[in-house]
Design a protein around this motif. Sequence first.
Motif, PDB file in Angstrom:
ATOM      1  N   THR A  98       0.830  -1.201   0.000  1.00 51.87           N
ATOM      2  CA  THR A  98       0.000   0.000   0.000  1.00 51.87           C
ATOM      3  C   THR A  98       0.865   1.252   0.000  1.00 51.87           C
ATOM      4  OG1 THR A  98      -1.774  -1.163   1.138  1.00 51.87           O
ATOM      5  CG2 THR A  98      -1.811   1.234   1.265  1.00 51.87           C
ATOM      6  N   GLY A 143       2.279   1.687  -3.328  1.00 48.14           N
ATOM      7  CA  GLY A 143       1.254   2.145  -4.263  1.00 48.14           C
ATOM      8  C   GLY A 143       0.999   3.639  -4.159  1.00 48.14           C
ATOM      9  N   VAL A 144       0.953   4.148  -2.947  1.00 49.85           N
ATOM     10  CA  VAL A 144       0.770   5.591  -2.748  1.00 49.85           C
ATOM     11  C   VAL A 144       1.976   6.344  -3.306  1.00 49.85           C
ATOM     12  CG1 VAL A 144       0.561   7.428  -1.027  1.00 49.85           C
ATOM     13  CG2 VAL A 144      -0.784   5.337  -0.785  1.00 49.85           C
ATOM     14  N   THR A 193       3.981   5.366  -5.682  1.00 55.06           N
ATOM     15  CA  THR A 193       3.912   5.259  -7.140  1.00 55.06           C
ATOM     16  C   THR A 193       2.967   6.308  -7.711  1.00 55.06           C
ATOM     17  OG1 THR A 193       4.457   2.911  -7.139  1.00 55.06           O
ATOM     18  CG2 THR A 193       3.222   3.737  -9.042  1.00 55.06           C
ATOM     19  N   ALA A 194       1.775   6.418  -7.134  1.00 58.62           N
ATOM     20  CA  ALA A 194       0.796   7.395  -7.609  1.00 58.62           C
ATOM     21  C   ALA A 194       1.315   8.823  -7.440  1.00 58.62           C
ATOM     22  CB  ALA A 194      -0.521   7.213  -6.858  1.00 58.62           C
ATOM     23  N   ALA A 195       1.973   9.087  -6.323  1.00 60.85           N
ATOM     24  CA  ALA A 195       2.435  10.445  -6.037  1.00 60.85           C
ATOM     25  C   ALA A 195       3.634  10.854  -6.890  1.00 60.85           C
ATOM     26  CB  ALA A 195       2.796  10.557  -4.556  1.00 60.85           C
ATOM     27  N   GLY A 210       4.691   9.308  -9.801  1.00 63.63           N
ATOM     28  CA  GLY A 210       4.565   9.081 -11.239  1.00 63.63           C
ATOM     29  C   GLY A 210       5.578   8.099 -11.788  1.00 63.63           C
ATOM     30  N   ARG A 265       7.153   3.860 -10.910  1.00 67.41           N
ATOM     31  CA  ARG A 265       6.887   2.644 -10.139  1.00 67.41           C
ATOM     32  C   ARG A 265       7.780   2.573  -8.905  1.00 67.41           C
ATOM     33  NH1 ARG A 265       7.774  -3.468 -10.713  1.00 67.41           N
ATOM     34  NH2 ARG A 265       5.884  -4.230  -9.709  1.00 67.41           N
ATOM     35  N   LEU A 296      -2.028  13.223   0.172  1.00 65.92           N
ATOM     36  CA  LEU A 296      -2.029  12.154  -0.826  1.00 65.92           C
ATOM     37  C   LEU A 296      -2.438  10.815  -0.215  1.00 65.92           C
ATOM     38  CD1 LEU A 296       1.056  13.207  -2.931  1.00 65.92           C
ATOM     39  CD2 LEU A 296      -1.361  13.655  -3.355  1.00 65.92           C
ATOM     40  N   CYS A 297      -2.105  10.587   1.053  1.00 61.98           N
ATOM     41  CA  CYS A 297      -2.573   9.368   1.719  1.00 61.98           C
ATOM     42  C   CYS A 297      -4.096   9.385   1.844  1.00 61.98           C
ATOM     43  CB  CYS A 297      -1.928   9.219   3.096  1.00 61.98           C
ATOM     44  SG  CYS A 297      -0.241   8.571   3.028  1.00 61.98           S
ATOM     45  N   TRP A 318      -5.162   8.351  -1.809  1.00 57.42           N
ATOM     46  CA  TRP A 318      -4.732   7.094  -2.426  1.00 57.42           C
ATOM     47  C   TRP A 318      -4.584   5.912  -1.493  1.00 57.42           C
ATOM     48  CZ3 TRP A 318      -0.934  10.729  -5.126  1.00 57.42           C
ATOM     49  CH2 TRP A 318      -1.507  11.226  -6.297  1.00 57.42           C
ATOM     50  N   ALA A 360      -5.156   1.894  -2.759  1.00 52.44           N
ATOM     51  CA  ALA A 360      -3.938   1.072  -2.746  1.00 52.44           C
ATOM     52  C   ALA A 360      -4.095  -0.115  -1.804  1.00 52.44           C
ATOM     53  CB  ALA A 360      -2.727   1.922  -2.355  1.00 52.44           C
TER      54      ALA A 360
END
Length: 144
Positions: free
Chosen positions: A23, A26-27, A29-31, A33, A35, A65-66, A69, A73
Motif C-alpha cells: 500500500t 502504491g501511494v 507510485t501514484a504520487a 509518477g 513505479r 495524498l494518503c 490514495w 492502494a
Amino acid sequence: MTGAVLFDLDGVLLDSRNAMLTTLAGVATAALGRRVTAADLPLDALTTPRVEVLTRLGVTEPDELCEIWWEPALATAPTPHLFPGVLRGLISIKDAGIATGLVTLQARTRLPWLLPRAVLALLDVTVCREDAEPKPAPDGLLLA
C-alpha cells in the motif's frame, strides 16, 4: 465481565506486513509518477510513520495524498491474514469473562476488509483512527 484486554491490529492480531508495504509503495507510485515497489521502501518502513517514509521518498504533501490514495492502494494489496492462534485466543479471553477491544490506526471502514467477521464479533469495542487522536497519544486507549 472482569477486566479488559486491548489489542492493536497491524502486527498484533493481523499479519499485514505485505499489505502495508504494498500500500505504501502504491501511494508512492501514484504520487511520484514512477513505479515504486515494496523493495524500494526504507528498511524501517513498517515502524516509521507513513508520512515520514513518503517524505523520504520525495513525496510532497504526503498527508493529503494518503487521504486520496491509501484506500484504493490498500484495497488492491495482498490480503492480510490473522496470526496463528488469534481467533482461538480471543475466544478463550471471552470465555474467561474478559472484555476485548481493538485500538488501531486503521479507519473503521477498513475493518471488514481486514478482519474476519468471527473476530469482529468477539470485540466489545473498536477505536479507530477517526475516533481519537492517533498513537502515540493515549487518547484511543483511554477511550476504549
